[in-house]
Every structure is written in C-alpha cells, then in structure tokens.
Write a protein that holds these residues in place. Sequence first.
Motif, PDB file in Angstrom:
ATOM      1  N   ASN A   1       0.858  -1.217   0.157  1.00 49.66           N
ATOM      2  CA  ASN A   1       0.119   0.021  -0.107  1.00 49.66           C
ATOM      3  C   ASN A   1       0.819   1.205   0.119  1.00 49.66           C
TER       4      ASN A   1
ATOM      5  N   SER B   1       2.188   5.213  -0.573  1.00 47.00           N
ATOM      6  CA  SER B   1       1.086   6.210  -0.749  1.00 47.00           C
ATOM      7  C   SER B   1       1.182   6.819  -2.050  1.00 47.00           C
ATOM      8  N   ASP B   2      -0.057   7.791  -2.449  1.00 53.55           N
ATOM      9  CA  ASP B   2       0.183   8.427  -3.590  1.00 53.55           C
ATOM     10  C   ASP B   2       1.347   9.409  -4.001  1.00 53.55           C
TER      11      ASP B   2
END
Length: 442
Positions: free
Chosen positions: A382, A384-385
Amino acid sequence: MNITRENVDALNAVVKVDIDKADYSDKVEKILTDYRKTANIPGFRKGHVPMGMVKKQYGKAVLVDEVNKLLQDALNKYLTEEKLDVLGQPLPKPQDEINWDADKFTFEFELGLAPEFEVNLKSKKAITQYNIVADDKMIDEQIERIQKQYGKLVSQEAVEKDSEITGTFTNEEKEIDNKVTLTLDKFKGKATEKQFIGAKAGDVITLKTKGLYDDEHELMHALKLGHDDVHGLDIEVNFTINEVNKRELADLDQELFDKLFGKGTVTTVTELKTKIKEDAEKQFVQQADQKLLNDVTEYLVENTKFDLPAEFLTKWMQTAGEKEMDADQAKEEYEKSEKSLRYQLIEGKLIEENNVQVTMDDIKNHAREMIKAQMAQFGQMNPSDKELDDIAARVLSNQDEARRISEQLISQKLLNVYKEKANLKVKELSYENFVKEVYGDK
C-alpha cells in the motif's frame, strides 16, 4: 527567397531553394559588427579593428553559417506548411563548388515521399485470438510446486525417484568443480535416472555430458560453463553425492495461505485454486495479446500493398547512421529494414484513422501502476500516492523510459482497435496446448 517543388513521380520530388543577398546580408553584417567589437587582432585596440580586416578574416565563415541556417529553417518551414509526408530527411543534390562571393545561391534537395495506400483490417481468413485458460492439471501442478517450495527437507539414506540430490560436478581437464542441487526429472534419459536410484552420500557417478539434458541452459548451470563451452560438449564428468533429501510437502493450511497472499485473503483450498487460476490467466492474457499483435502485424505487412522510394531511402541510409555506408551496405540495410519501415507507415495510418492518442496523464498513470506492481513483489502493498508520484516523476525524467512507456500504450490501444475491427476467431485452450500449437511441443 523562393522555394519551388517538382514532383519526379508519386514517391520522389526535388525542392529548389533560391536565396538572395537580401535574405542574409543584414544578419551577416550584424554578426561581423559584433565580432569587430570583441576581436583581438595584434596592432589594434579592441573595438577599433577595421571592418575590412574583420570581413576578410571572418566573413566567409559567417556567410556560410548563416546561409546554411537560413536554408534549413526555410526547408523545414516549407515541408511543414506544405504538409509533405516525407520519408527520411531531404538529401542535398551534389553541385559544383559554391561561389560564396555570388549574390544569389541555389540549392536543390531530393525528397522521398510517403506513399498513398489503404489499410484493410478485415482479412479474408480470420486471425486467431487465443483465450488461454488455467486448467485443473496446471492448477494442481502449481499447488504441488508451492507445497514443495514451502515444504521441509527430510534426509534420506539412498536416492529415490523424487529425491533432491546435492553434490559436486568435477572434471579436471575442463577445470569443472561446481556444487549443485538437482532432481532426476531434469535429466534427458531414463538411463541416467537409473544410475542415481539407490546411490548414497559419498558415491561417485560418472556421466556423459552429451545428451545429459534436453536444454543446454541446464548443462550450463550444472557445470557452471558458458554457452559456447557447453555447445556440443562431449566429455565425462563425475558427480559426487554429498546429501540426499526428500522434500516433504507443506500442508495446505491457513499459515501457508497467509504466507502466500497476506493474512486472511485466502482461507480454503477452493479459494487457493481460484486465486491461482485468476493470477495465471492474467499473465496468459499478456501472452495471448502479444501473439495477436504479432499475427495482425504480419498480416498487415504482407497484405497492405504499396511502393516505397527505395532508391532514395537506400541513398539516405548511406549517411543517416553514426557510420557512413557504401552503396552495397546501404542496399543491404534497406532490405533488412524494409518490412519494419512498411509497418511504421501502416501503424501511423491506423493511429491517424482511429484517433489513437496517448496523453501525459496516460503515461503517468501507467508508470504509477507499473511501480505499484513492482513494489508489491517486494511486500510493499500500500504505497502512498506521494511515493508513487515521486518515483514516477524520476522514472519519466528519463526520456528513453518515457518513450518506451508511450510506445507500449500505443501498442495496447492499437491492439484494442484490432480486437474491435479485425476479422478474428476466438479459440480457447489450456496454456499447455497453447504452447504446443504456437511454439511447438517443448
């Protein structure tokens, strides 16, 4: 300045560029005036050198440079305004030594023009679009591989058919001394397997390298030799057994499922089989798509007929590369690249006719997804952007990488056009049968 064009035929033209003194004189004069201000010539103070001396020393070089700049700018502008679809680059026609003292210059350039043609995606014979599925046999074999990978080794006294054997290949003459772990199923013949069955740690088995494996890469790994060294190699090697083990299969339990896919993602063997099937078939789509892309490309090149300005392109190739070629070399290079050039023209027409476009957002998003998938392989599930955006920016700062991604996206969008408009027939088969049908039984 005056530019005119004479079409020799549908694929060749000559552009004539007339340059008058008025086109360049002001620019040349200004440059020479600037030179006068900064020129260091013995006997004269800076800025006080006579203009006649400046012109004598620098005039011709400045004139040649400015005429060439003017010529290239004018030619590029003309090609753009006339919307001429040229192949290669304009070639200057040879001329006698230029009189740079003249007030007017004339230059001629040969052009190779792109042909007019139509592209028909509807082939008379349907092109096969493969739908590759993961069958039960493949899924079961994958589960067994996973169980072996995560299973534990149990020591054995003697070699059995499914043993893992650790030992050392040696040959004094070839200076072979390489420790490996092997399994009997990799050997080509049953006779080799029989030599190992029942053998124990400390035993030495003599093997012939010729025909030992089906794949030379296996022999390269076993003996730690290069491809040239193992090709046609026919010697005897000794294999000294150090350990004999059997791999005990891991249990298909929650602990194994969590190791494979993360906690709680898969909870039953049925779900495991479904996940393996889904993951495998995602990979198969890429192989099937590549096969379709290759087949449609081959069809288009073979069935889209048009002439090329072959003589012009051969001549252009003599000076287009890093190294100049003679006429024979250029002809050979043209013949090798002709099919590729044809497809580039066909592809360009399809892109234009089907309004295929790749935006910067498309490239960024593709880079993000590519990075996300790579990070997932290393357990970073996951990101982060901001992480993805920062890494994507670094990747796309490399122009070659950005161009490669753009080309991938164009190919994918063209593939979608083919799937929509080409005459295709869908054929569903297992991966094993796909490999047999497309690449031969391996």
